[in-house]
Design a protein around this motif. Structure first.
Motif, PDB file in Angstrom:
ATOM      1  N   LYS B  10       0.848  -1.192   0.000  1.00 24.12           N
ATOM      2  CA  LYS B  10       0.000   0.000   0.000  1.00 24.12           C
ATOM      3  C   LYS B  10       0.877   1.232   0.000  1.00 24.12           C
ATOM      4  CE  LYS B  10      -4.004  -1.463   2.772  1.00 24.12           C
ATOM      5  NZ  LYS B  10      -4.626  -1.200   4.093  1.00 24.12           N
ATOM      6  N   PHE B  11       0.482   2.233  -0.767  1.00 23.09           N
ATOM      7  CA  PHE B  11       1.046   3.577  -0.591  1.00 23.09           C
ATOM      8  C   PHE B  11      -0.029   4.391   0.103  1.00 23.09           C
ATOM      9  CE2 PHE B  11       3.571   2.282  -4.370  1.00 23.09           C
ATOM     10  CZ  PHE B  11       4.831   2.442  -3.832  1.00 23.09           C
ATOM     11  N   GLY B  12       0.122   4.608   1.388  1.00 21.72           N
ATOM     12  CA  GLY B  12      -0.936   5.252   2.152  1.00 21.72           C
ATOM     13  C   GLY B  12      -2.165   4.350   2.128  1.00 21.72           C
ATOM     14  N   GLU B  15      -4.008   0.729  -2.281  1.00 18.38           N
ATOM     15  CA  GLU B  15      -3.501  -0.646  -2.327  1.00 18.38           C
ATOM     16  C   GLU B  15      -3.047  -0.959  -3.749  1.00 18.38           C
ATOM     17  OE1 GLU B  15      -6.280  -3.658  -1.178  1.00 18.38           O
ATOM     18  OE2 GLU B  15      -4.701  -5.081  -0.683  1.00 18.38           O
ATOM     19  N   VAL B  16      -1.743  -1.026  -3.915  1.00 20.55           N
ATOM     20  CA  VAL B  16      -1.159  -1.125  -5.251  1.00 20.55           C
ATOM     21  C   VAL B  16      -0.924  -2.577  -5.665  1.00 20.55           C
ATOM     22  CG1 VAL B  16       0.905  -0.554  -6.573  1.00 20.55           C
ATOM     23  CG2 VAL B  16      -0.125   1.154  -5.095  1.00 20.55           C
ATOM     24  N   LEU B  17      -0.608  -3.418  -4.683  1.00 18.01           N
ATOM     25  CA  LEU B  17      -0.465  -4.846  -4.953  1.00 18.01           C
ATOM     26  C   LEU B  17      -1.378  -5.606  -4.000  1.00 18.01           C
ATOM     27  CD1 LEU B  17       3.418  -5.187  -5.404  1.00 18.01           C
ATOM     28  CD2 LEU B  17       1.678  -5.147  -7.199  1.00 18.01           C
ATOM     29  N   PRO B  35      -1.309  -3.207 -17.825  1.00 19.18           N
ATOM     30  CA  PRO B  35      -1.522  -1.794 -18.143  1.00 19.18           C
ATOM     31  C   PRO B  35      -0.737  -0.870 -17.216  1.00 19.18           C
ATOM     32  CG  PRO B  35      -3.571  -2.848 -17.403  1.00 19.18           C
ATOM     33  CD  PRO B  35      -2.525  -3.893 -17.406  1.00 19.18           C
ATOM     34  N   SER B  36      -0.617   0.361 -17.618  1.00 21.06           N
ATOM     35  CA  SER B  36       0.085   1.352 -16.811  1.00 21.06           C
ATOM     36  C   SER B  36      -0.601   1.520 -15.459  1.00 21.06           C
ATOM     37  CB  SER B  36       0.106   2.682 -17.572  1.00 21.06           C
ATOM     38  OG  SER B  36       0.792   3.624 -16.817  1.00 21.06           O
ATOM     39  N   GLY B  37       0.187   1.534 -14.404  1.00 21.42           N
ATOM     40  CA  GLY B  37      -0.369   1.715 -13.062  1.00 21.42           C
ATOM     41  C   GLY B  37      -0.842   0.421 -12.424  1.00 21.42           C
ATOM     42  N   SER B  38      -0.625  -0.718 -13.086  1.00 26.58           N
ATOM     43  CA  SER B  38      -1.124  -1.977 -12.543  1.00 26.58           C
ATOM     44  C   SER B  38      -0.246  -2.509 -11.413  1.00 26.58           C
ATOM     45  CB  SER B  38      -1.240  -3.018 -13.659  1.00 26.58           C
ATOM     46  OG  SER B  38       0.006  -3.188 -14.302  1.00 26.58           O
ATOM     47  N   GLY B  39       0.929  -1.924 -11.237  1.00 24.71           N
ATOM     48  CA  GLY B  39       1.776  -2.339 -10.107  1.00 24.71           C
ATOM     49  C   GLY B  39       2.998  -3.149 -10.510  1.00 24.71           C
ATOM     50  N   LYS B  40       3.324  -3.159 -11.797  1.00 25.62           N
ATOM     51  CA  LYS B  40       4.460  -3.971 -12.274  1.00 25.62           C
ATOM     52  C   LYS B  40       5.777  -3.521 -11.657  1.00 25.62           C
ATOM     53  CE  LYS B  40       3.755  -2.718 -16.554  1.00 25.62           C
ATOM     54  NZ  LYS B  40       2.621  -1.775 -16.392  1.00 25.62           N
ATOM     55  N   SER B  41       6.037  -2.204 -11.740  1.00 26.38           N
ATOM     56  CA  SER B  41       7.295  -1.695 -11.179  1.00 26.38           C
ATOM     57  C   SER B  41       7.342  -1.956  -9.684  1.00 26.38           C
ATOM     58  CB  SER B  41       7.424  -0.188 -11.415  1.00 26.38           C
ATOM     59  OG  SER B  41       7.475   0.077 -12.786  1.00 26.38           O
ATOM     60  N   THR B  42       6.230  -1.726  -9.012  1.00 26.35           N
ATOM     61  CA  THR B  42       6.192  -1.908  -7.561  1.00 26.35           C
ATOM     62  C   THR B  42       6.506  -3.351  -7.201  1.00 26.35           C
ATOM     63  OG1 THR B  42       4.521  -0.174  -7.477  1.00 26.35           O
ATOM     64  CG2 THR B  42       4.800  -1.504  -5.503  1.00 26.35           C
ATOM     65  N   LEU B  43       5.933  -4.306  -7.946  1.00 27.37           N
ATOM     66  CA  LEU B  43       6.220  -5.718  -7.690  1.00 27.37           C
ATOM     67  C   LEU B  43       7.713  -5.984  -7.819  1.00 27.37           C
ATOM     68  CD1 LEU B  43       5.455  -8.699  -7.294  1.00 27.37           C
ATOM     69  CD2 LEU B  43       4.989  -8.837  -9.752  1.00 27.37           C
TER      70      LEU B  43
HETATM   71  N1  LIG Z   1       6.294   6.023  -4.361  1.00 28.12           N
HETATM   72  C1  LIG Z   1       4.970   5.985  -4.581  1.00 28.12           C
HETATM   73  N2  LIG Z   1       4.123   6.671  -3.789  1.00 28.12           N
HETATM   74  C2  LIG Z   1       2.803   6.631  -3.976  1.00 28.12           C
HETATM   75  N3  LIG Z   1       2.185   5.932  -4.960  1.00 28.12           N
HETATM   76  C3  LIG Z   1       2.965   5.222  -5.791  1.00 28.12           C
HETATM   77  C4  LIG Z   1       4.396   5.219  -5.650  1.00 28.12           C
HETATM   78  N4  LIG Z   1       4.905   4.437  -6.614  1.00 28.12           N
HETATM   79  C5  LIG Z   1       3.856   3.977  -7.329  1.00 28.12           C
HETATM   80  N5  LIG Z   1       2.691   4.444  -6.845  1.00 28.12           N
HETATM   81  C6  LIG Z   1       1.349   4.123  -7.351  1.00 28.12           C
HETATM   82  O1  LIG Z   1       1.239   2.739  -7.412  1.00 28.12           O
HETATM   83  C7  LIG Z   1       0.517   2.316  -8.552  1.00 28.12           C
HETATM   84  C8  LIG Z   1       1.316   1.315  -9.321  1.00 28.12           C
HETATM   85  O2  LIG Z   1       2.501   1.930  -9.796  1.00 28.12           O
HETATM   86  P1  LIG Z   1       3.602   1.147 -10.614  1.00 28.12           P
HETATM   87  O3  LIG Z   1       4.657   2.125 -10.899  1.00 28.12           O
HETATM   88  O4  LIG Z   1       3.983  -0.082  -9.900  1.00 28.12           O
HETATM   89  O5  LIG Z   1       2.817   0.782 -11.940  1.00 28.12           O
HETATM   90  P2  LIG Z   1       3.372   0.169 -13.298  1.00 28.12           P
HETATM   91  O6  LIG Z   1       2.566  -1.028 -13.584  1.00 28.12           O
HETATM   92  O7  LIG Z   1       4.838   0.003 -13.212  1.00 28.12           O
HETATM   93  O8  LIG Z   1       3.015   1.298 -14.341  1.00 28.12           O
HETATM   94  P3  LIG Z   1       3.812   1.807 -15.626  1.00 28.12           P
HETATM   95  O9  LIG Z   1       3.551   0.828 -16.718  1.00 28.12           O
HETATM   96  O10 LIG Z   1       3.211   3.137 -15.917  1.00 28.12           O
HETATM   97  O11 LIG Z   1       5.253   1.893 -15.250  1.00 28.12           O
HETATM   98  C9  LIG Z   1       0.204   3.587  -9.336  1.00 28.12           C
HETATM   99  O12 LIG Z   1      -1.099   3.951  -9.068  1.00 28.12           O
HETATM  100  C10 LIG Z   1       1.154   4.593  -8.769  1.00 28.12           C
HETATM  101  O13 LIG Z   1       0.582   5.875  -8.810  1.00 28.12           O
END
Ligand SMILES: Nc1ncnc2c1ncn2[C@@H]1O[C@H](COP(=O)(O)OP(=O)(O)OP(=O)(O)O)[C@@H](O)[C@H]1O
Ligand SMILES: [Mg+2]
Lengths: 219, 240
Positions: B10-12, B15-17, B35-43
């Motif tokens: 969670k970011f605040g 819930e991202v993952l 898709p963009s914002g789905s949480g790939k980078s976060t994972l």
């Molecule tokens: N440091 C952070 N603080 C707050 N929210 C974040 C942070 N990093 C990512 N998020 C949020 O988490 C969600 C997932 O982000 P993430 O970067 O993992 O997506 P992604 O799948 O990699 O997208 P993209 O294809 O655009 O890179 C998004 O809604 C993003 O706004």
């Protein structure tokens, strides 16, 4: 107007000797200010709350009061409070060093902040611990960005150093005043002092430009 | 093996993952798509603790990554990471970029580090750039140096976060080629990518993320030809 520089020629070496005093004073203060300023900047960006609070309070106090007041306090209050008979030079270096540390810490903090967070992440991903990361990766990049501001601070320090003449450090300023008092003529000796300060500042500016150019090799 | 169990991030309040579980086996090349914002980078960033997990566990081999007794810095040496924007050290030459961490972190000699660096630069086709500063490299060259820098630590796993997304189209191939080559040497790789053709060709498995959930886990051929889920279908219709 009766300007007569010739009668001051015998006094010029005496005033010039002040350059060494001023340079010594400024360089010791600058080193103190830079080292302490770097430490304060690291406190400010660090994760230890109490340290960043201390560093912020320090900066606030030293920036929020007149430098001449700090100088006089160090000079006169140190013997009164501690019994240590502080010399004018020591009191000057202490107040100027501590004072410029406050300004330099702000400059360095801003410089560190301006380094891309990706650099921290890349270092972390390579398993590089915090200290070497700061020392070898972040600070060198920060320093490069802040070099102009830092040079500015050193130039200010050089000019402002003239204030230490009030507590009796025999720098350029005080020597020219002594000569002036001897001869009851103020314009010429002060002008000579002015020219010397100006040349010092110009040289510092040039040195700064050279260092900047050297550091931008990686561009 | 990287083992992810009920990972929540969670970011605040966001819930991202959401309860992600999967395993990445030694030698596998896994593409993470969504898709963009789905949480790939976060994972991906959770897998080397650049982001702290909110709950769940991640195991690297037999060590729990998010455990108070685990030395994360040490564990990270096993896991190389390549970023979308390279993040080379701009004040260091290519060679210095490659030898710094091995010397500092692993304590190997300069001579060893340099010989390893030269070998890696040859592998990514950049031997002639050894004394160049990053500013003077093209995007594709920068990314290949970044890959070499990560490999210089001799990691067992490599994480790639959209390694070609910041590149001009004509430079994408040179980077993907290096990655394909790396995959063939048996390196375990997790790759977040928008390059569908690359994923189809080079990956052993595809993870499809949507809205923070691991929606589908499939072989590339099945995923791209007949995806199991409607959401994957809808996504593929848009991007292919
Ligand atoms: N440091 C952070 N603080 C707050 N929210 C974040 C942070 N990093 C990512 N998020 C949020 O988490 C969600 C997932 O982000 P993430 O970067 O993992 O997506 P992604 O799948 O990699 O997208 P993209 O294809 O655009 O890179 C998004 O809604 C993003 O706004
Ligand atoms: Mg992303």
């Amino acid at each position: 107007m009766n300007l007569d520089f010739t009668q001051f020629v015998p006094n010029i070496p005496y005033i010039l000797e002040g350059i060494l005093v001023t340079l010594k004073f400024v360089s010791v203060s600058a080193i103190l200010g830079f080292v302490l300023g770097t430490i304060l900047a690291l406190f400010k960006i660090g994760r230890v709350k109490i340290l960043s609070w201390i560093a912020d309070a320090y900066t606030s106090v030293f920036r929020g009061t007149p430098l001449i007041l700090q100088l006089l306090l160090f000079y006169h209050a140190t013997p009164q409070l501690t019994g240590y008979d502080i010399s004018a030079f020591e009191a000057g270096v202490l107040s100027f060093g501590l004072n410029s540390a406050a300004y330099i810490s702000e400059i360095i903090r801003a410089g560190i902040r301006a380094v891309d967070t990706g650099q921290n992440e890349a270092a972390a991903a390579l398993g590089i611990p915090y200290r070497p990361m700061m020392k070898d990766i972040i600070l060198p990049q920060a320093m490069k960005n802040i070099l102009p501001a830092l040079m500015n601070e050193f130039i200010t320090l050089t000019k402002e150093s003239a204030i230490v003449s009030v507590i009796g450090v025999f720098d350029i300023m005080r020597r020219s005043q002594i000569v002036a008092a001897e001869k009851f003529k103020y314009f010429e000796p002060l002008l000579i002092a002015g020219v010397i300060y100006y040349l010092l500042v110009m040289i510092l500016t040039l040195v700064g430009k050279m260092v900047e150019r050297r550091m931008s090799r990686s561009d | 093996m990287i083992k992810v169990e009920n990972l929540q991030k969670k970011f605040g309040e966001n819930e991202v993952l959401r309860s992600i579980s999967t395993e990445i086996n030694k030698g596998e090349v896994v593409a993470v798509i969504g898709p963009s914002g789905s949480g790939k980078s976060t994972l991906l960033r959770c897998m080397n603790q650049l982001e702290e997990l909110t709950s769940g566990t991640i195991w690297i081999d037999n060590q729990q990554l998010n455990h108070s007794k685990t030395n994360v810095m040490e564990l990270r040496q096993k896991i190389g990471m390549v970023f979308q924007h390279f993040h080379l050290f701009p004040h260091k030459t290519v060679l210095e970029n490659l030898i710094y961490a091995p010397m500092k972190v692993k304590g190997i000699t300069k001579k060893e580090a340099e010989s390893k660096a030269h070998q890696l630069l040859e592998q990514v086709g950049l031997s002639m750039k050894v004394n160049e500063y990053p500013k003077r490299l093209s995007g594709g060259q920068k990314q290949r140096v970044a890959i070499a820098r990560a490999l210089a630590m001799e990691p067992e796993y490599m994480l790639f976060d959209e390694p070609t997304s910041a590149l001009d189209p004509e430079m994408v191939k040179e980077v993907l080629d290096v990655m394909k080559q790396l995959g063939k040497t048996g390196m375990t790789m997790v790759i977040v990518t928008h390059e569908m053709a690359f994923a189809r060709e080079a990956a052993d498995r595809v993870l499809f993320l949507d809205g923070g959930k691991l929606v589908e886990e499939n072989s590339p051929s099945e995923f791209f030809n007949e995806p199991k889920t409607d959401r994957a279908k809808a996504f593929l219709e848009k991007v292919l």
